[in-house]
Motif scaffolding. Structure first.
Motif, PDB file in Angstrom:
ATOM      1  N   LYS A  27     -27.816 -30.165  13.823  1.00 37.83           N
ATOM      2  CA  LYS A  27     -25.983 -30.175  14.186  1.00 37.83           C
ATOM      3  C   LYS A  27     -25.511 -30.075  15.014  1.00 37.83           C
ATOM      4  CE  LYS A  27     -23.028 -29.383  10.243  1.00 37.83           C
ATOM      5  NZ  LYS A  27     -22.543 -27.669   9.826  1.00 37.83           N
ATOM      6  N   SER A  28     -24.489 -30.619  15.836  1.00 41.99           N
ATOM      7  CA  SER A  28     -23.739 -30.162  16.906  1.00 41.99           C
ATOM      8  C   SER A  28     -22.184 -29.824  16.260  1.00 41.99           C
ATOM      9  CB  SER A  28     -24.135 -30.498  18.065  1.00 41.99           C
ATOM     10  OG  SER A  28     -24.824 -31.278  18.575  1.00 41.99           O
ATOM     11  N   LEU A  29     -21.847 -28.618  16.944  1.00 44.70           N
ATOM     12  CA  LEU A  29     -20.294 -28.498  16.579  1.00 44.70           C
ATOM     13  C   LEU A  29     -19.504 -28.180  18.243  1.00 44.70           C
ATOM     14  CD1 LEU A  29     -21.092 -26.068  13.794  1.00 44.70           C
ATOM     15  CD2 LEU A  29     -20.094 -28.112  13.728  1.00 44.70           C
ATOM     16  N   PHE A  30     -18.466 -29.078  17.835  1.00 44.60           N
ATOM     17  CA  PHE A  30     -17.599 -29.118  19.397  1.00 44.60           C
ATOM     18  C   PHE A  30     -16.480 -28.212  19.499  1.00 44.60           C
ATOM     19  CE2 PHE A  30     -20.263 -32.892  18.569  1.00 44.60           C
ATOM     20  CZ  PHE A  30     -20.637 -32.474  20.164  1.00 44.60           C
ATOM     21  N   PHE A  31     -16.324 -26.670  20.136  1.00 38.97           N
ATOM     22  CA  PHE A  31     -15.741 -25.656  19.313  1.00 38.97           C
ATOM     23  C   PHE A  31     -14.941 -25.100  20.908  1.00 38.97           C
ATOM     24  CE2 PHE A  31     -16.291 -23.246  15.303  1.00 38.97           C
ATOM     25  CZ  PHE A  31     -16.847 -24.452  14.620  1.00 38.97           C
ATOM     26  N   THR A  32     -13.677 -24.776  21.112  1.00 43.60           N
ATOM     27  CA  THR A  32     -12.807 -24.194  22.532  1.00 43.60           C
ATOM     28  C   THR A  32     -13.442 -22.674  22.075  1.00 43.60           C
ATOM     29  OG1 THR A  32     -11.004 -23.752  21.506  1.00 43.60           O
ATOM     30  CG2 THR A  32     -11.598 -25.924  22.448  1.00 43.60           C
ATOM     31  N   ASP A  82     -16.884 -32.248  12.887  1.00 40.85           N
ATOM     32  CA  ASP A  82     -17.420 -31.246  13.721  1.00 40.85           C
ATOM     33  C   ASP A  82     -17.015 -30.871  14.997  1.00 40.85           C
ATOM     34  OD1 ASP A  82     -17.802 -33.948  15.607  1.00 40.85           O
ATOM     35  OD2 ASP A  82     -20.047 -34.168  15.197  1.00 40.85           O
ATOM     36  N   SER A  83     -15.688 -31.675  14.875  1.00 37.59           N
ATOM     37  CA  SER A  83     -15.412 -30.835  16.323  1.00 37.59           C
ATOM     38  C   SER A  83     -13.944 -30.930  15.859  1.00 37.59           C
ATOM     39  CB  SER A  83     -14.279 -31.835  17.505  1.00 37.59           C
ATOM     40  OG  SER A  83     -15.872 -32.405  17.970  1.00 37.59           O
ATOM     41  N   THR A  84     -13.390 -28.858  16.624  1.00 37.03           N
ATOM     42  CA  THR A  84     -12.135 -28.766  16.419  1.00 37.03           C
ATOM     43  C   THR A  84     -10.360 -29.253  16.770  1.00 37.03           C
ATOM     44  OG1 THR A  84     -11.790 -26.935  17.713  1.00 37.03           O
ATOM     45  CG2 THR A  84     -13.343 -26.136  15.508  1.00 37.03           C
ATOM     46  N   LEU A  85      -9.453 -28.790  16.244  1.00 30.87           N
ATOM     47  CA  LEU A  85      -8.683 -29.953  17.046  1.00 30.87           C
ATOM     48  C   LEU A  85      -8.503 -29.455  17.566  1.00 30.87           C
ATOM     49  CD1 LEU A  85      -5.859 -31.565  16.186  1.00 30.87           C
ATOM     50  CD2 LEU A  85      -4.977 -29.302  14.889  1.00 30.87           C
ATOM     51  N   ALA A  86      -8.870 -28.338  18.394  1.00 37.15           N
ATOM     52  CA  ALA A  86      -8.424 -27.684  19.459  1.00 37.15           C
ATOM     53  C   ALA A  86      -9.585 -28.750  20.657  1.00 37.15           C
ATOM     54  CB  ALA A  86      -8.197 -26.601  19.731  1.00 37.15           C
ATOM     55  N   ARG A  87     -10.508 -29.410  20.096  1.00 36.14           N
ATOM     56  CA  ARG A  87     -10.682 -29.416  21.211  1.00 36.14           C
ATOM     57  C   ARG A  87     -10.579 -30.558  21.217  1.00 36.14           C
ATOM     58  NH1 ARG A  87     -16.789 -28.702  23.065  1.00 36.14           N
ATOM     59  NH2 ARG A  87     -16.965 -30.217  24.409  1.00 36.14           N
ATOM     60  N   MET A  88     -10.859 -31.733  19.975  1.00 35.82           N
ATOM     61  CA  MET A  88     -10.335 -32.728  20.095  1.00 35.82           C
ATOM     62  C   MET A  88      -9.253 -32.876  21.005  1.00 35.82           C
ATOM     63  SD  MET A  88     -10.661 -34.085  16.012  1.00 35.82           S
ATOM     64  CE  MET A  88     -11.701 -35.826  16.594  1.00 35.82           C
ATOM     65  N   ALA A  89      -7.805 -31.935  20.518  1.00 37.61           N
ATOM     66  CA  ALA A  89      -6.513 -32.321  21.846  1.00 37.61           C
ATOM     67  C   ALA A  89      -7.419 -32.531  22.711  1.00 37.61           C
ATOM     68  CB  ALA A  89      -6.051 -30.950  21.147  1.00 37.61           C
ATOM     69  N   ILE A  90      -7.485 -31.285  23.840  1.00 36.82           N
ATOM     70  CA  ILE A  90      -8.439 -31.563  25.364  1.00 36.82           C
ATOM     71  C   ILE A  90      -8.816 -32.491  25.997  1.00 36.82           C
ATOM     72  CG2 ILE A  90     -10.041 -30.401  26.635  1.00 36.82           C
ATOM     73  CD1 ILE A  90      -9.760 -27.498  24.914  1.00 36.82           C
ATOM     74  N   GLU A  91      -9.584 -33.563  24.404  1.00 38.19           N
ATOM     75  CA  GLU A  91     -10.579 -34.355  24.819  1.00 38.19           C
ATOM     76  C   GLU A  91      -9.118 -35.637  24.757  1.00 38.19           C
ATOM     77  OE1 GLU A  91     -13.676 -34.795  25.744  1.00 38.19           O
ATOM     78  OE2 GLU A  91     -14.394 -32.786  24.900  1.00 38.19           O
ATOM     79  N   ALA A  92      -8.817 -35.687  23.803  1.00 37.79           N
ATOM     80  CA  ALA A  92      -7.875 -36.960  24.053  1.00 37.79           C
ATOM     81  C   ALA A  92      -6.511 -37.209  25.328  1.00 37.79           C
ATOM     82  CB  ALA A  92      -7.160 -36.704  22.995  1.00 37.79           C
ATOM     83  N   ALA A  93      -6.138 -35.535  25.717  1.00 40.68           N
ATOM     84  CA  ALA A  93      -5.336 -35.435  26.335  1.00 40.68           C
ATOM     85  C   ALA A  93      -6.419 -36.196  27.832  1.00 40.68           C
ATOM     86  CB  ALA A  93      -5.062 -33.673  26.704  1.00 40.68           C
TER      87      ALA A  93
END
Lengths: 160, 214
Positions: A148-153, B15-26
């Motif tokens: 499983k992969s997760l995408f975080f900051t 599987d992706s956090t809101l912050a990460r999705m925001a960066i990608e969307a930008a």
């Protein structure tokens, strides 16, 4: 065999596509098979046969796709419908279209993982951490197959 | 004019956090995104709006759910489409902003009566990219047929359209250029795509008569 003179050759276009996730070491053939499957299911055999798509090479997290001039929009659309490469979830994002590979090479900016990789534990699962520029963090479940992969900051990781 | 991805589902739904999705969307060319079930925050370079999805079987249930605190706090309220009578009724509910999931309904579930009501009330129809990207074969063909049908009704009655990636992962997000290509598959022009991508701003902040404040 004598090569065909340049004026008689079919005009080509080259599409630069970024492969996601960043850590994926995609094989040229696997990318080609995913592209052909996506394009054929979207446009049919006749249109794909006319477009003659091919993957020229994959390196640095990018794939360069060749197609007949005039069909580059269709192939770019087909690239957007690729959701897996070799049974692994992936995406291909079109970066640029050009008439030469040389021009596309100038647009390639390889993204390499930053130092500071480690392990984290969420619940009962252990993840390997891969850090990338712009505070991006990819977490990959430890295991042998279908991890499983997760995408975080970075901020998300610190908050947990 | 803000280019908005009308619906993303961040972690824990995806599987992706809101912050990460925001960066990608930008990076993909968006000015704002609507995140389902998460608090609206400010991220550098992109605005994040709060969305709420109502899944109900009757109009009465929609009206009841619309009054719940979670939905009242949302910037954009979505309702999952249902059968013909449900869609006609939902298009008339004042608090509903967008009807989504139309690709999963039967043919003619959103008809000319619902279209006229939606146009009068300013309720938008959502076009999700997820079925076009992830489905194959007859299922994708049906989704494309539904979208073509919605587009013809939109051209006739003029209700707003929104476009969403419906992404649960950064791998499901698509760039504005890719969305133009995918929408061209069912006959949407570039100008219509631009209009649809910017319609969330008009839904959340509609044009109103000027009021004099003393």
């Amino acid at each position: 065999m004598k090569p065909r003179p340049p004026t008689m050759r079919a005009k080509r276009r080259y599409i630069l596509a970024r492969i996601l996730p960043y850590r994926m070491a995609a094989d040229q053939k696997q990318v080609y098979l995913s592209l052909i499957e996506a394009a054929t299911s979207l446009f049919g055999d006749a249109a794909v046969g006319f477009a003659q798509p091919a993957v020229v090479f994959c390196e640095g997290g990018y794939a360069v796709v060749r197609c007949r001039r005039g069909t580059e929009k269709d192939i770019a659309t087909a690239l957007a419908t690729v959701s897996a490469i070799a049974d692994e979830r992936a995406a291909l994002r079109t970066v640029a279209v050009s008439g030469t590979i040389h021009a596309l090479r100038r647009r390639m900016k390889p993204i390499r993982p930053l130092s500071g990789a480690g392990d984290v534990k969420f619940g009962e699962t252990y993840f390997t951490v891969y850090r990338y520029p712009r505070q991006k963090v990819d977490l990959v479940e430890k295991g042998i197959k279908h991890q499983k992969s997760l995408f975080f900051t970075e901020v998300d990781l610190e908050e947990r | 004019m803000k280019i908005t991805d009308a619906c993303v589902h961040p972690y824990p739904a995806g599987d992706s956090t809101l912050a990460r999705m925001a960066i990608e969307a930008a990076e993909l060319g968006f000015d704002s995104i609507v995140a389902i079930g998460d608090a609206g925050n400010r991220y550098p370079g992109i605005e994040v709006l709060r969305g709420a999805v109502i899944c109900a079987a009757s109009q009465k249930e929609v009206v009841r759910q619309v009054r719940s605190p979670a939905v009242r706090d949302a910037d954009v309220v979505f309702v999952n489409a249902g059968d013909t009578s449900f869609n006609r009724a939902v298009a008339a509910v004042k608090e509903v902003h967008v009807i989504r999931n139309i690709h999963a309904t039967r043919r003619n579930a959103f008809d000319h009566v619902a279209a006229r009501t939606a146009a009068e009330r300013g309720v938008a129809m959502d076009i999700s990219m997820a079925p076009i990207v992830h489905l194959r074969g007859t299922k994708r063909q049906k989704a494309l047929q539904r979208y073509a049908d919605i587009l013809s009704l939109q051209r006739r009655y003029g209700f707003p359209l929104t476009i969403s990636s419906d992404a649960r992962s950064i791998l499901g997000q698509r760039s504005v250029r890719d969305i133009r290509g995918l929408c061209a598959l069912f006959g949407m022009t570039g100008a219509e795509v631009g209009e649809a991508l910017s319609s969330v701003g008009r839904i959340t902040e509609p044009h109103q008569p000027v009021r004099v404040v003393e």
